[in-house]
Design an enzyme around this catalytic site. Structure first.
Site, PDB file in Angstrom:
ATOM      1  CB  SER A  82      -4.360  -6.477   4.470  1.00  0.00           C
ATOM      2  OG  SER A  82      -3.963  -5.227   3.993  1.00  0.00           O
ATOM      3  CE  LYS A 120     -15.550  -7.753   4.280  1.00  0.00           C
ATOM      4  NZ  LYS A 120     -14.565  -7.323   3.283  1.00  0.00           N
ATOM      5  NE  ARG A 153      -2.532  -7.488  -4.321  1.00  0.00           N
ATOM      6  CZ  ARG A 153      -3.348  -7.591  -3.296  1.00  0.00           C
ATOM      7  NH1 ARG A 153      -2.873  -7.771  -2.112  1.00  0.00           N
ATOM      8  NH2 ARG A 153      -4.650  -7.524  -3.465  1.00  0.00           N
ATOM      9  CG  HIS A 212      -1.946  -0.979   1.377  1.00  0.00           C
ATOM     10  ND1 HIS A 212      -2.105  -1.777   2.483  1.00  0.00           N
ATOM     11  CD2 HIS A 212      -2.958  -1.322   0.537  1.00  0.00           C
ATOM     12  CE1 HIS A 212      -3.157  -2.567   2.322  1.00  0.00           C
ATOM     13  NE2 HIS A 212      -3.684  -2.329   1.147  1.00  0.00           N
TER      14      HIS A 212
HETATM   15  N1  COD Z   1       0.897  -3.959  -4.055  1.00  0.00           N
HETATM   16  C1  COD Z   1       0.126  -3.117  -4.769  1.00  0.00           C
HETATM   17  N2  COD Z   1      -1.160  -2.847  -4.505  1.00  0.00           N
HETATM   18  C2  COD Z   1      -1.685  -3.442  -3.442  1.00  0.00           C
HETATM   19  C3  COD Z   1      -0.956  -4.326  -2.619  1.00  0.00           C
HETATM   20  C4  COD Z   1       0.393  -4.588  -2.972  1.00  0.00           C
HETATM   21  N3  COD Z   1       1.125  -5.451  -2.287  1.00  0.00           N
HETATM   22  N4  COD Z   1      -1.775  -4.760  -1.627  1.00  0.00           N
HETATM   23  C5  COD Z   1      -2.960  -4.178  -1.848  1.00  0.00           C
HETATM   24  N5  COD Z   1      -2.914  -3.402  -2.929  1.00  0.00           N
HETATM   25  C6  COD Z   1      -3.977  -2.609  -3.540  1.00  0.00           C
HETATM   26  C7  COD Z   1      -5.201  -3.476  -3.809  1.00  0.00           C
HETATM   27  O1  COD Z   1      -5.121  -4.120  -5.057  1.00  0.00           O
HETATM   28  C8  COD Z   1      -6.270  -2.419  -3.800  1.00  0.00           C
HETATM   29  O2  COD Z   1      -6.329  -1.772  -5.065  1.00  0.00           O
HETATM   30  C9  COD Z   1      -5.776  -1.401  -2.765  1.00  0.00           C
HETATM   31  O3  COD Z   1      -4.386  -1.638  -2.628  1.00  0.00           O
HETATM   32  C10 COD Z   1      -6.443  -1.539  -1.399  1.00  0.00           C
HETATM   33  O4  COD Z   1      -6.362  -2.884  -0.979  1.00  0.00           O
HETATM   34  P1  COD Z   1      -7.158  -3.392   0.314  1.00  0.00           P
HETATM   35  O5  COD Z   1      -7.077  -4.872   0.313  1.00  0.00           O
HETATM   36  O6  COD Z   1      -6.689  -2.670   1.526  1.00  0.00           O
HETATM   37  O7  COD Z   1      -8.635  -2.866   0.080  1.00  0.00           O
HETATM   38  P2  COD Z   1      -9.873  -3.570  -0.635  1.00  0.00           P
HETATM   39  O8  COD Z   1      -9.497  -4.109  -1.970  1.00  0.00           O
HETATM   40  O9  COD Z   1     -10.506  -4.500   0.334  1.00  0.00           O
HETATM   41  O10 COD Z   1     -10.869  -2.317  -0.868  1.00  0.00           O
HETATM   42  C11 COD Z   1     -12.118  -2.523  -1.470  1.00  0.00           C
HETATM   43  C12 COD Z   1     -13.023  -1.303  -1.240  1.00  0.00           C
HETATM   44  C13 COD Z   1     -13.193  -1.086   0.250  1.00  0.00           C
HETATM   45  C14 COD Z   1     -12.380  -0.073  -1.845  1.00  0.00           C
HETATM   46  C15 COD Z   1     -14.389  -1.623  -1.926  1.00  0.00           C
HETATM   47  O11 COD Z   1     -14.955  -2.760  -1.342  1.00  0.00           O
HETATM   48  C16 COD Z   1     -15.353  -0.450  -1.810  1.00  0.00           C
HETATM   49  O12 COD Z   1     -15.276   0.482  -2.586  1.00  0.00           O
HETATM   50  N6  COD Z   1     -16.243  -0.486  -0.800  1.00  0.00           N
HETATM   51  C17 COD Z   1     -17.194   0.580  -0.538  1.00  0.00           C
HETATM   52  C18 COD Z   1     -18.613   0.180  -0.946  1.00  0.00           C
HETATM   53  C19 COD Z   1     -18.800   0.306  -2.437  1.00  0.00           C
HETATM   54  O13 COD Z   1     -18.711   1.372  -3.027  1.00  0.00           O
HETATM   55  N7  COD Z   1     -19.078  -0.853  -3.062  1.00  0.00           N
HETATM   56  C20 COD Z   1     -19.292  -0.948  -4.490  1.00  0.00           C
HETATM   57  C21 COD Z   1     -17.982  -1.045  -5.225  1.00  0.00           C
HETATM   58  S1  COD Z   1     -18.263  -1.323  -6.912  1.00  0.00           S
END
Ligand code: COD
Length: 160
Positions: free
Chosen positions: A127, A41, A89, A17
């Site tokens: 994560s 959650k 990723r 991140h």
């Molecule tokens: N290297 C590069 N990028 C990374 C890495 C890494 N090692 N680890 C994570 N990432 C990227 C992920 O691919 C993602 O793009 C971003 O970092 C955040 O990752 P996470 O895992 O912390 O978060 P997510 O993917 O769980 O987040 C999802 C949301 C919370 C953004 C999504 O569910 C959302 O928008 N929710 C709100 C409700 C909504 O609008 N829903 C409809 C969506 S269409």
């Protein structure tokens, strides 16, 4: 002044991140790290812990740490930002990210998603895996910022 929202769960923030935020700052004047709050959650880290850990790891004043509940696009409209930053990723991320980006564009035409590839040192870090490895006593040094490492140790400290 281009601004991007980097949304995610950040439970917890990883170096993957962090790399994305740092590289995002080379493209955008400001990056809003937006922590999604999902009442259904139970995260490992509370919202306030996640907020503090991100703030600590990102002292750059061009990084704002915020939280939102509900639809991401509604939050983006409210903040008057039309760029969402997401990370990729591996091919396995693509399908989910593709769906998310298209759904968001359908819901709010004009809001675009910009993807950045992971740094090569971080492609295997998520994560979820970090939480699991730390829970079983594995060493996640180098995968997460120091503040997160310390908090993980605290959370999973083995009681004698
Ligand atoms: N290297 C590069 N990028 C990374 C890495 C890494 N090692 N680890 C994570 N990432 C990227 C992920 O691919 C993602 O793009 C971003 O970092 C955040 O990752 P996470 O895992 O912390 O978060 P997510 O993917 O769980 O987040 C999802 C949301 C919370 C953004 C999504 O569910 C959302 O928008 N929710 C709100 C409700 C909504 O609008 N829903 C409809 C969506 S269409």
């Amino acid at each position: 002044m281009p601004v991007a929202i980097y949304p995610g769960s950040f439970d917890p923030l990883t170096n993957g991140h962090l790399s994305l935020i740092q590289r995002g700052l080379q493209m955008f004047d400001r990056v809003i790290v937006a922590i999604a709050v999902n009442p259904k959650k139970t995260p490992l880290f509370t919202l306030e812990e996640r907020r503090a850990l991100i703030r600590q790891a990102c002292p750059d004043p061009r990084v704002e740490v915020d939280a939102f509940q509900g639809l991401l696009v509604e939050y983006a409209k409210q903040r008057q930002v039309n760029v969402l930053l997401r990370g990729l990723r591996a091919v396995s991320d693509f399908e989910y990210e593709f769906q998310l980006a298209n759904m968001n564009r359908k819901l709010a035409p004009g809001i675009e998603t910009v993807f950045m590839m992971t740094g090569e040192d971080y492609f295997y870090i998520s994560s979820q895996l970090v939480r699991e490895v730390a829970m079983f006593g594995g060493d996640v040094t180098g995968m997460v910022p120091d503040g997160v490492l310390a908090k993980l140790k605290e959370k999973f400290a083995r009681k004698p």
